[in-house]
Design a protein around this motif. Structure first.
Motif, mmCIF file in Angstrom:
data_model
loop_
_atom_site.group_PDB
_atom_site.id
_atom_site.type_symbol
_atom_site.label_atom_id
_atom_site.label_comp_id
_atom_site.label_asym_id
_atom_site.label_seq_id
_atom_site.Cartn_x
_atom_site.Cartn_y
_atom_site.Cartn_z
ATOM 1 N N LEU A 429 33.160 -5.377 0.048
ATOM 2 C CA LEU A 429 34.350 -6.174 0.307
ATOM 3 C C LEU A 429 34.619 -7.101 -0.880
ATOM 4 O O LEU A 429 33.702 -7.730 -1.407
ATOM 5 C CB LEU A 429 34.147 -7.001 1.572
ATOM 6 C CG LEU A 429 35.396 -7.537 2.276
ATOM 7 C CD1 LEU A 429 36.286 -6.401 2.748
ATOM 8 C CD2 LEU A 429 34.989 -8.408 3.453
ATOM 9 N N LEU A 446 40.619 -11.653 1.105
ATOM 10 C CA LEU A 446 39.808 -10.449 1.072
ATOM 11 C C LEU A 446 40.672 -9.194 1.057
ATOM 12 O O LEU A 446 41.705 -9.125 1.714
ATOM 13 C CB LEU A 446 38.871 -10.397 2.280
ATOM 14 C CG LEU A 446 37.861 -11.541 2.402
ATOM 15 C CD1 LEU A 446 36.932 -11.276 3.571
ATOM 16 C CD2 LEU A 446 37.073 -11.735 1.131
ATOM 17 N N ARG A 448 40.742 -5.355 2.074
ATOM 18 C CA ARG A 448 40.039 -4.413 2.935
ATOM 19 C C ARG A 448 39.977 -3.021 2.324
ATOM 20 O O ARG A 448 39.120 -2.240 2.656
ATOM 21 C CB ARG A 448 40.747 -4.346 4.296
ATOM 22 C CG ARG A 448 40.821 -5.692 4.997
ATOM 23 C CD ARG A 448 39.467 -6.165 5.495
ATOM 24 N NE ARG A 448 39.514 -7.536 5.975
ATOM 25 C CZ ARG A 448 38.477 -8.174 6.503
ATOM 26 N NH1 ARG A 448 37.316 -7.576 6.607
ATOM 27 N NH2 ARG A 448 38.590 -9.412 6.908
ATOM 28 N N GLY A 464 35.663 -2.491 -4.251
ATOM 29 C CA GLY A 464 36.056 -2.358 -2.860
ATOM 30 C C GLY A 464 36.091 -0.904 -2.431
ATOM 31 O O GLY A 464 35.465 -0.033 -3.025
#
Length: 671
Positions: A429, A446, A448, A464
Motif C-alpha cells: 500500500l 493512500l 489502493r 502499489g
C-alpha cells in the motif's frame, strides 16, 4: 459483499437492492471494458502437439559472468535504454515488457528474485471480492475499476503460465439465512464484471452438499455454501520465470547486485553504481532511463533520488539487531507498511480442490484457507508498522490469531503443532510522497491500486498494486519509460499474449506424458509439470543420466556408492539406486526425506538455468520447501549446501557459513 457481521440487516438489503438496480444498468458498460480473453483453448491439441510438450530442449542460458560483463560494458556512450531496480513481480514484469519492445534492458536485484513480498503473497490471481463490496456499499467507481482491472489480468496469468496458475473454486460457508441472497448477489456480480473472461459460473450448495464437500467444517449451523472461482498460483516460481523470460528476450537480469548510489548528471538520474554482492565487484551502470520497482523498499531509492550525490540516508541500526529485526527504511514517505502473515497447515484443514473464505473474522477482515502445493495456506493478517523491516517475520501472536479464526469453522481441534511454516510479507500500500507531508500522514492519501510517478530527476517509480495486476503495471511503467526516454522506435506492448518459459507448447496432459516417458510416480510427475512446465523434461533427463539426481536433496550428504563399477560420489553415472547405500544419520529419517519431491537433479537444474546462488534461493523460492514445511527444510540444508558447493566450487568456510545462515533464516518460519 463480505463485510463484518455488525452491519445491520436492513442496511445490507438496502445496499443489495440499490446496488443491483444501479450496477446492473451499468454492467454492460463495464463488461465492455474487459479485454478479449487471451485464454488458450487446449481442447483440440493433436497427439503430435502432446509429444512436442515433452521434448527436452536445452535453453541457451547465459552464465552469470557474462551478464555481469554486460553491466560492465555500459558507458556514457553506450548506455542501456532502461535500468530496472528491483527483481520482484513488478520489476521482472517491466524487464519482460521492455525487452519485448526492443529496448536494451538491465535489471538488478540486491537479493534474489522474489526474496521479498513477491514470494509471500496469498498465491491468488483474483479480482478482489472485498473491493467489489466496497463498490456496492460506497457506490465507488474507483473500487469497481480496480476489480475490473484485476479480473482482466487474472485471465492473463492463467494464459501466460498455465503450469503455474490454475483455476480454484472457493466456498463461502453461510451460517445465517439472510446472508444467502446477499453473498449470492455478490458472487454473481463478480462473475458479471469479469465479462467474457469469467472463469466459471458461481453456484449455490445446500448445507448437506457443502458438508460433504468440506467435511472438516462445523455443520451444526451451516445453512449453505456459495462457490465462486479465482486463480491460484506459485508466486516465486512465476517471478523467477519472468526473470528467465526477460533474459531469453535479450535483457541483462541479475540477482545479488545491489544499488549503492544513483548516478546523477545535470540533475537527472543516468544510472547507478551497482555492487555484485558475491565478489564485491562494482559497476557504473549507465542508462537513459531508470525505474524504481523495489516495492515496500521504494523509499530507500527515493532517498537516493532526493540526495544531491545519489547516496542513501544513513540508517540508525541497533548494534544488537538480529537478522529478523534489521530496518530497511526507518521513516517511509511513500510506503504505508503493514505486515501480512500466512501459515501453512496439513491438507486435512480444507478440501483438496476447493478453498474456503472466512467472511466473519473478529476484526472484520476476510481470511482465506486455500489448498496449495498439497498443503493448506491460511491468512492473512493486517498489522500496521511504522518502519519497513529488512526481513519481516511472523510473530506467535500473528499465528495464534489465524488459528483462532480457523477454529470458528473446523469441527476438530486446531493445533499449534500442525503449523508447518509461517511467514510475513509487507503489503504494498502506498501514497504519493510528493503530497504525503501535506496530508499529515493520514490514510486519505493512500492509493489502493498501483501508482506511477516520475520525479524531476526523471526517476520513474512504480509501487502499489498486487501480483494479479503486475503485467498491466509493467505495461504502464514501460509506457512512461518510452515517453521519458523518447524511444520512438519502441514496439507496442505484446505481453498480454506472451507465454513465459515453461509455457511454450504446454499441454494439459503434461503430467501423464512425463510419467509415461520417464517412469515417474504420479506425485513426481505432477510436481515437475506444475512447477517447470515444458522445461520439466530437462530435469527428467538428468534422472536418466545419473540415478543420484533422483535422490531427495536431504540425502545428498547421507549416501555412498556400493557399485564396483561406479566412480566416487560425484560420478557421472550410477547404474541403479541399488548401488547407493543410505548412511544412517540420527538427525535425518530416510523415510521423511522422500516425503517431498525436491531432488538433487532439480537443484542442479536451478543452479544452471535459474541462477540459484544460495541454499535459500532453492529451499524458499525455486522450490517452496521451507514455505511448506520449515522443519523438514532444515534437514535438507546440509544436502543442499553439499550439492551447491560442489557445483559452484565453494570452499569449506563458505559451506559452513551458508549452512549457518540458512538454518538461522529458516528457523524464523514459525518453528
Amino acid at each position: 459483499m463480505f463485510g463484518s457481521a455488525r452491519t445491520s440487516l436492513r442496511t445490507r438489503f438496502i445496499a443489495v437492492a440499490a446496488a443491483a438496480t444501479v450496477l446492473s444498468g451499468g454492467a454492460a458498460y463495464y463488461s465492455s471494458k474487459t479485454k478479449k480473453s487471451p485464454l488458450t483453448d487446449y481442447s483440440h491439441l493433436s497427439p503430435a502437439a502432446a509429444l512436442e510438450a515433452i521434448q527436452p530442449r536445452e535453453p541457451d542460458t547465459p552464465p552469470r559472468a557474462l551478464l555481469l560483463d554486460n553491466l560492465a560494458k555500459s558507458s556514457q556512450q553506450n548506455p542501456f535504454d532502461v535500468l530496472v531496480i528491483g527483481g520482484g513481480a513488478t520489476g521482472t514484469g517491466c524487464a519482460v515488457d521492455a525487452a519485448t519492445r526492443g529496448l536494451n534492458v538491465a535489471l538488478v536485484e540486491k537479493d534474489d528474485f522474489a526474496s521479498g513480498t513477491s514470494s509471500k503473497s496469498t498465491k491468488m490471481a483474483h479480482g478482489g471480492v472485498r473491493y467489489l463490496e466496497k463498490a456496492f456499499l460506497e457506490f465507488s467507481k474507483d473500487q469497481l475499476d480496480l476489480v475490473i482491472e484485476a479480473l482482466n489480468e487474472r485471465a492473463h496469468l492463467l494464459n501466460t503460465a498455465p503450469h503455474l496458475c490454475k483455476i480454484l473454486p472457493i466456498m463461502i460457508p453461510v451460517y445465517t439465512y439472510w446472508q444467502i441472497p446477499y453473498f449470492y448477489a455478490g458472487c454473481k456480480f463478480y462473475d458479471l464484471f469479469a465479462g467474457s473472461q469469467n472463469l466459471k459460473a458461481s453456484y449455490l450448495l445446500s448445507s448437506k452438499t457443502a458438508s460433504e464437500v468440506a467435511p472438516m467444517l462445523d455443520g451444526a449451523n451451516l445453512k449453505a455454501g456459495l462457490v465462486y472461482h479465482d486463480g491460484s498460483f506459485n508466486d516465486s516460481r512465476l517471478n523467477s520465470s519472468l526473470a528467465i523470460t526477460a533474459i531469453d528476450k535479450g535483457a541483462t537480469v541479475l540477482n545479488y547486485t545491489e544499488v549503492k548510489q544513483l548516478i546523477k548528471e545535470d540533475g537527472k538520474v543516468k544510472g547507478a553504481v551497482v555492487c555484485d554482492t558475491e565478489t564485491g565487484r562494482t559497476f557504473e551502470v549507465r542508462a537513459k532511463t531508470v525505474v524504481n520497482a523495489t516495492g515496500p523498499y521504494s523509499d530507500r531509492i527515493l532517498q537516493m533520488d532526493n540526495s544531491s550525490d545519489g547516496l542513501p540516508d544513513s540508517q540508525t541500526q541497533d548494534p544488537n539487531a538480529s537478522i529478523t529485526s534489521e530496518i530497511a527504511v526507518e521513516k517511509p514517505k511513500m510506503v504505508v507498511p503493514s505486515a501480512g502473515v500466512h501459515i501453512i497447515l496439513p491438507s486435512f484443514y480444507c478440501p483438496k480442490n476447493m478453498g474456503l473464505l472466512d467472511v466473519r473474522t473478529s476484526d472484520g477482515r476476510v481470511m482465506f484457507f486455500l489448498p496449495w502445493q498439497g498443503k493448506v495456506l491460511a491468512g492473512t493478517t493486517d498489522i500496521p508498522m511504522k518502519q519497513v523491516p529488512e526481513t519481516p517475520t511472523a510473530t506467535e501472536a500473528d499465528i495464534q490469531d489465524i488459528l483462532k479464526e480457523l477454529q470458528h469453522y473446523i469441527k476438530f481441534p486446531v493445533k499449534r503443532e500442525d503449523v508447518l511454516s509461517a511467514w510475513a510479507g509487507i503489503r504494498p500500500l502506498v501514497k504519493d510522497p510528493r503530497t504525503a507531508d501535506k496530508k499529515g500522514g493520514k490514510t486519505e492519501g493512500l492509493v489502493r491500486s498501483h501508482f506511477i510517478f516520475t520525479s524531476p530527476t526523471d526517476l520513474i517509480t512504480i509501487a502499489g498494486g498486487k501480483w494479479t495486476t503486475y503485467r498491466e503495471m509493467a505495461e504502464e511503467t514501460v509506457n512512461e519509460v518510452v515517453k521519458v526516454g523518447k524511444f520512438k522506435n519502441a514496439k507496442p506492448c505484446s505481453t498480454r499474449l506472451l507465454k513465459l518459459v515453461g509455457a511454450e507448447n504446454w499441454n494439459p496432459n503434461l503430467e501423464a506424458l512425463l510419467a509415461q516417458k520417464y517412469g515417474l510416480s504420479s506425485r513426481m510427475a505432477q510436481h515437475l509439470a506444475d512447477n517447470y512446465g515444458t522445461r520439466a523434461p530437462l530435469i527428467c533427463e538428468s534422472f536418466e543420466q545419473n540415478n543420484i539426481n533422483k535422490l531427495p536433496v536431504t540425502l545428498a550428504t547421507n549416501f555412498k556408492i556400493l557399485s564396483q563399477h561406479a566412480a566416487p560420489a560425484d560420478a557421472e553415472k550410477v547404474d541403479t539406486i541399488a548401488d547407493l547405500h543410505i548412511i544412517e544419520n540420527e538427525d535425518v529419517n530416510p523415510f521423511d526425506s522422500f516425503r517431498y519431491p525436491f531432488t538433487i537433479g532439480e537443484l542442479k537444474y536451478s543452479i544452471k538455468h535459474e541462477y540459484t546462488r544460495t541454499p535459500l534461493d532453492f529451499l524458499l523460492r525455486r522450490t517452496r520447501f521451507a514455505f511448506l514445511d520449515a522443519k523438514q527444510a532444515l534437514n535438507a540444508v546440509e544436502g543442499t549446501v553439499k550439492v551447491m558447493g560442489d557445483e559452484l566450487n565453494w570452499d569449506d568456510k563458505k559451506r559452513a557459513k551458508e549452512i549457518e545462515d540458512t538454518k538461522i533464516y529458516i528457523k524464523t518460519f514459525g518453528v
